[in-house]
Design a protein around this motif. Structure first.
Motif, PDB file in Angstrom:
ATOM      1  N   SER A 108      61.594  66.135  70.025  1.00 55.05           N
ATOM      2  CA  SER A 108      62.635  65.837  69.438  1.00 55.05           C
ATOM      3  C   SER A 108      61.563  64.427  68.551  1.00 55.05           C
ATOM      4  O   SER A 108      62.773  64.414  67.216  1.00 55.05           O
ATOM      5  CB  SER A 108      64.032  64.923  69.957  1.00 55.05           C
ATOM      6  N   TYR A 109      60.531  64.530  68.009  1.00 54.56           N
ATOM      7  CA  TYR A 109      60.169  63.289  66.894  1.00 54.56           C
ATOM      8  C   TYR A 109      58.744  64.321  66.949  1.00 54.56           C
ATOM      9  O   TYR A 109      57.452  64.367  67.170  1.00 54.56           O
ATOM     10  CB  TYR A 109      59.345  62.594  68.477  1.00 54.56           C
ATOM     11  N   PRO A 110      59.050  64.723  65.256  1.00 56.91           N
ATOM     12  CA  PRO A 110      58.025  64.998  64.537  1.00 56.91           C
ATOM     13  C   PRO A 110      57.375  64.894  64.132  1.00 56.91           C
ATOM     14  O   PRO A 110      56.424  64.768  63.654  1.00 56.91           O
ATOM     15  CB  PRO A 110      59.042  65.862  63.429  1.00 56.91           C
ATOM     16  N   TYR A 111      57.153  63.120  64.334  1.00 58.94           N
ATOM     17  CA  TYR A 111      56.024  62.455  63.371  1.00 58.94           C
ATOM     18  C   TYR A 111      55.096  61.827  64.413  1.00 58.94           C
ATOM     19  O   TYR A 111      56.379  61.076  65.380  1.00 58.94           O
ATOM     20  CB  TYR A 111      56.561  61.381  62.418  1.00 58.94           C
ATOM     21  N   TRP A 112      54.496  61.486  65.290  1.00 56.72           N
ATOM     22  CA  TRP A 112      53.422  61.137  65.729  1.00 56.72           C
ATOM     23  C   TRP A 112      52.238  60.017  64.910  1.00 56.72           C
ATOM     24  O   TRP A 112      51.471  60.557  64.283  1.00 56.72           O
ATOM     25  CB  TRP A 112      52.742  62.312  66.723  1.00 56.72           C
ATOM     26  N   GLY A 113      51.999  58.785  65.729  1.00 54.11           N
ATOM     27  CA  GLY A 113      50.791  57.864  64.648  1.00 54.11           C
ATOM     28  C   GLY A 113      50.013  57.743  65.396  1.00 54.11           C
ATOM     29  O   GLY A 113      49.870  58.444  67.173  1.00 54.11           O
ATOM     30  N   GLN A 114      48.940  57.534  65.231  1.00 55.20           N
ATOM     31  CA  GLN A 114      47.263  57.512  66.056  1.00 55.20           C
ATOM     32  C   GLN A 114      48.017  56.883  66.821  1.00 55.20           C
ATOM     33  O   GLN A 114      48.634  55.333  66.579  1.00 55.20           O
ATOM     34  CB  GLN A 114      46.621  57.282  65.134  1.00 55.20           C
ATOM     35  N   GLY A 115      47.699  56.675  68.517  1.00 54.36           N
ATOM     36  CA  GLY A 115      47.887  55.774  69.480  1.00 54.36           C
ATOM     37  C   GLY A 115      46.619  55.262  70.107  1.00 54.36           C
ATOM     38  O   GLY A 115      45.835  54.741  68.587  1.00 54.36           O
ATOM     39  N   THR A 116      47.273  53.998  70.500  1.00 49.91           N
ATOM     40  CA  THR A 116      46.865  52.864  71.115  1.00 49.91           C
ATOM     41  C   THR A 116      46.426  53.054  72.160  1.00 49.91           C
ATOM     42  O   THR A 116      47.613  53.221  73.239  1.00 49.91           O
ATOM     43  CB  THR A 116      47.034  51.371  70.368  1.00 49.91           C
ATOM     44  N   GLN A 117      45.304  52.790  72.717  1.00 49.85           N
ATOM     45  CA  GLN A 117      44.203  52.589  74.516  1.00 49.85           C
ATOM     46  C   GLN A 117      45.242  51.569  74.979  1.00 49.85           C
ATOM     47  O   GLN A 117      44.708  50.074  74.470  1.00 49.85           O
ATOM     48  CB  GLN A 117      43.418  53.240  74.542  1.00 49.85           C
ATOM     49  N   VAL A 118      45.507  51.263  76.419  1.00 45.82           N
ATOM     50  CA  VAL A 118      45.803  50.106  77.222  1.00 45.82           C
ATOM     51  C   VAL A 118      45.733  51.003  78.415  1.00 45.82           C
ATOM     52  O   VAL A 118      45.990  51.822  79.065  1.00 45.82           O
ATOM     53  CB  VAL A 118      47.472  50.482  77.686  1.00 45.82           C
ATOM     54  N   THR A 119      44.543  50.102  78.797  1.00 43.78           N
ATOM     55  CA  THR A 119      43.682  50.265  79.986  1.00 43.78           C
ATOM     56  C   THR A 119      43.989  48.950  80.788  1.00 43.78           C
ATOM     57  O   THR A 119      44.353  47.608  80.620  1.00 43.78           O
ATOM     58  CB  THR A 119      42.242  50.328  79.986  1.00 43.78           C
ATOM     59  N   VAL A 120      44.992  49.493  82.341  1.00 38.44           N
ATOM     60  CA  VAL A 120      44.902  48.069  83.291  1.00 38.44           C
ATOM     61  C   VAL A 120      44.076  48.063  84.518  1.00 38.44           C
ATOM     62  O   VAL A 120      44.223  49.376  85.046  1.00 38.44           O
ATOM     63  CB  VAL A 120      46.347  48.790  83.632  1.00 38.44           C
ATOM     64  N   SER A 121      43.390  47.864  84.676  1.00 39.73           N
ATOM     65  CA  SER A 121      42.410  47.683  85.415  1.00 39.73           C
ATOM     66  C   SER A 121      41.956  46.229  85.790  1.00 39.73           C
ATOM     67  O   SER A 121      41.455  45.827  84.880  1.00 39.73           O
ATOM     68  CB  SER A 121      41.098  48.901  84.830  1.00 39.73           C
TER      69      SER A 121
END
Length: 122
Positions: A108-121
């Protein structure tokens, strides 16, 4: 269309983190995530006109969407983070109003940005 996610990082289990998305020219926006070896997963979304956000069951009660008054920055506040929340988080958008039944679909979303990493550790 502007889409830029930022604010990811490393956090301990039980901790909090806020990611943000600089966004323009949208009717509906969504946060998605993709963990290593897994498919993309809807996290939360909100429409430009409307203040009712939508959440995946897996984050409901822990994650909150908000935005600034100009509606050009959308935040995802993530509390009580778990290791399974580890993923690359993407902000996405559509110029049309996505109907409720389609809000959780990445198609449903044609536009995607560059992601951001989330690390839970720990």
């Amino acid at each position: 269309v502007q889409l830029q996610a930022f604010g990811g990082g490393l956090v301990q289990p039980g901790g909090s983190l806020r990611v943000a998305c600089a966004i323009s020219d949208y009717a509906t926006m969504g946060w998605f995530r993709q963990a290593p070896g897994k498919g993309r997963e809807f996290v939360a979304g909100i429409r430009y006109h409307g203040d009712n956000p939508y959440y995946a069951d897996s984050v409901k009660g822990r994650f909150t969407i908000s935005r600034n008054s100009a509606k050009n920055t959308v935040y995802l506040q993530m509390n009580s983070l778990k290791p399974e929340d580890t993923a690359v988080y993407y902000c996405t958008s559509s110029r049309r109003r996505v109907i409720t039944s389609q809000l959780r679909s990445g198609d449903s979303y044609p536009y995607w940005g560059q992601g951001t990493q989330v690390t839970v550790s720990s």
